[in-house]
Write an enzyme that holds these catalytic residues in place. Structure first.
Site, mmCIF file in Angstrom:
data_model
loop_
_atom_site.group_PDB
_atom_site.id
_atom_site.type_symbol
_atom_site.label_atom_id
_atom_site.label_comp_id
_atom_site.label_asym_id
_atom_site.label_seq_id
_atom_site.Cartn_x
_atom_site.Cartn_y
_atom_site.Cartn_z
ATOM 1 N N ASN A 7 0.859 -1.185 0.000
ATOM 2 C CA ASN A 7 0.000 0.000 0.000
ATOM 3 C C ASN A 7 0.902 1.244 0.000
ATOM 4 O OD1 ASN A 7 -1.399 2.277 1.039
ATOM 5 N ND2 ASN A 7 -3.042 0.955 1.726
ATOM 6 N N ARG A 18 3.448 18.994 0.474
ATOM 7 C CA ARG A 18 3.896 20.190 -0.243
ATOM 8 C C ARG A 18 3.174 20.403 -1.574
ATOM 9 N NH1 ARG A 18 8.961 22.438 1.184
ATOM 10 N NH2 ARG A 18 8.887 22.557 3.434
ATOM 11 N N HIS A 43 -5.573 3.612 -1.599
ATOM 12 C CA HIS A 43 -6.877 3.998 -1.058
ATOM 13 C C HIS A 43 -7.178 5.403 -1.572
ATOM 14 C CE1 HIS A 43 -9.551 4.345 2.817
ATOM 15 N NE2 HIS A 43 -10.202 4.698 1.712
ATOM 16 N N HIS A 50 -4.359 11.740 0.318
ATOM 17 C CA HIS A 50 -3.051 11.276 -0.186
ATOM 18 C C HIS A 50 -3.139 10.905 -1.676
ATOM 19 C CE1 HIS A 50 -4.886 7.594 1.295
ATOM 20 N NE2 HIS A 50 -4.490 7.753 2.554
ATOM 21 N N GLU A 72 -8.675 0.433 -2.786
ATOM 22 C CA GLU A 72 -9.518 0.508 -1.587
ATOM 23 C C GLU A 72 -10.379 1.749 -1.723
ATOM 24 O OE1 GLU A 72 -7.100 0.884 1.853
ATOM 25 O OE2 GLU A 72 -6.146 -1.047 1.583
ATOM 26 N N THR A 102 -6.449 6.461 10.001
ATOM 27 C CA THR A 102 -6.402 5.360 9.039
ATOM 28 C C THR A 102 -7.720 4.608 9.165
ATOM 29 O OG1 THR A 102 -5.200 3.374 8.373
ATOM 30 C CG2 THR A 102 -5.192 3.869 10.718
ATOM 31 N N GLU A 153 -11.091 -9.262 3.184
ATOM 32 C CA GLU A 153 -9.801 -8.915 3.778
ATOM 33 C C GLU A 153 -10.078 -8.792 5.261
ATOM 34 O OE1 GLU A 153 -7.608 -5.533 2.224
ATOM 35 O OE2 GLU A 153 -6.474 -5.375 4.107
ATOM 36 N N HIS A 196 -3.723 -4.551 7.639
ATOM 37 C CA HIS A 196 -3.803 -3.414 8.565
ATOM 38 C C HIS A 196 -2.909 -3.611 9.781
ATOM 39 C CE1 HIS A 196 -5.219 0.222 10.415
ATOM 40 N NE2 HIS A 196 -5.828 0.500 9.276
ATOM 41 N N GLY A 197 -1.955 -2.694 9.919
ATOM 42 C CA GLY A 197 -1.088 -2.690 11.094
ATOM 43 C C GLY A 197 -0.021 -3.772 11.077
ATOM 44 N N GLY A 218 1.245 -1.371 4.306
ATOM 45 C CA GLY A 218 1.639 -0.052 3.847
ATOM 46 C C GLY A 218 2.582 0.696 4.764
ATOM 47 N N HIS A 219 2.053 1.210 5.861
ATOM 48 C CA HIS A 219 2.767 2.178 6.686
ATOM 49 C C HIS A 219 4.166 1.725 7.086
ATOM 50 C CE1 HIS A 219 3.659 4.533 10.345
ATOM 51 N NE2 HIS A 219 3.053 5.499 9.681
#
Ligand code: PXP
Length: 245
Positions: A7, A18, A43, A50, A72, A102, A153, A196-197, A218-219
């Protein structure tokens, strides 16, 4: 062994800080695929905080069909129209709340069964594979099967939180709940992704589960990529999924 979909939302988060051209989500996506990911997840949020519409178009144009583009999105008429026009390989329907940092909970499939079923049918008719992001609650899993989704999911957030607080030992209960959810979904003929996570530390416990196809992460990968580059960060995650340091 499950496969990795990266992700890349937070590459766009840095760019949007920016409103510049870089860093480029497309470039990050291509590096993630080079590192061994089988797919890219984005997403497109209603507030466009984003990923932007042009990112989605660019990704669709640049990713070959041998890789998966997973979109997503919230279940809204506007998003369904975008999905139909763009043609991602897969859509994952998620709940969306503008104030959240999130995606917090899972989709309430049981409560909105009629609406979800209609959306699933519309997306499938457009040739898109449909996944529903839900908590590992048996009632939601049964409802997802009733809605005729291709995939669920299962939300790994509660497991990740328990792992953060208490390590592998403290996360045993949530891990067992997830595993039962995976079993039930497979029994009902649903295909299964998880996400997730998930992190380099907590992913090893579930990446080898039989029947789980993709992990959407992702993160943690984007954070690591800032230090070592996207390709290496992805390779390291695939290693962690295999239980190697
Ligand atoms: N799966 C879903 C449905 C999500 O909403 C997210 C976050 O956008 C992820 C997976 C990835 O979560 P994380 O960024 O915590 O790895």
């Amino acid at each position: 062994m499950s496969k990795l979909c990266v992700n890349i939302d937070h590459i766009a988060t840095v760019r949007q800080a920016r409103r510049e051209e870089s860093p480029s989500p497309l470039e990050a996506a291509l590096l993630a695929l080079q590192g061994g990911a089988i797919g890219i997840t984005v997403h497109l949020r209603e507030d466009r905080r984003h990923i932007q519409d042009h990112d989605l178009k660019q990704l669709r144009k640049s990713l070959s069909r041998k890789h998966k583009l997973n979109l997503e999105m919230a279940l809204t008429p506007a998003m369904l129209a975008i999905a139909g026009k763009t043609g991602p390989d897969e859509v994952t329907l998620v709940p969306e709340n503008r104030r959240e940092l999130t995606t917090e909970g899972g989709l309430e499939v049981m409560r909105h069964l009629g609406l979800v079923s209609k959306a699933v049918a519309r997306l499938k008719k457009a040739g898109i594979v449909v996944s529903l992001f839900i908590t590992p609650d048996p009632k939601q899993i049964l409802a997802a099967a009733e809605a005729d989704a291709d995939y669920v999911e299962l939300h790994t957030g509660a497991y990740a939180q328990a792992f953060r607080a208490g390590g592998a030992q403290g996360a045993k209960k949530e891990l067992a709940r997830l595993k039962e959810g995976v079993g039930l979904a497979l029994e009902l003929g649903l295909r299964v992704n998880l996400g997730h996570g998930l992190t380099y530390e907590n992913v090893g416990a579930l990446a080898a589960w039989k029947g789980v196809e993709d992990l959407n992460i992702g993160h943690n990968i984007v954070g690591r990529a800032l230090m070592v580059g996207m390709e290496r960060a992805v390779k390291e995650m695939i290693k962690a999924m295999k239980g190697k340091k």
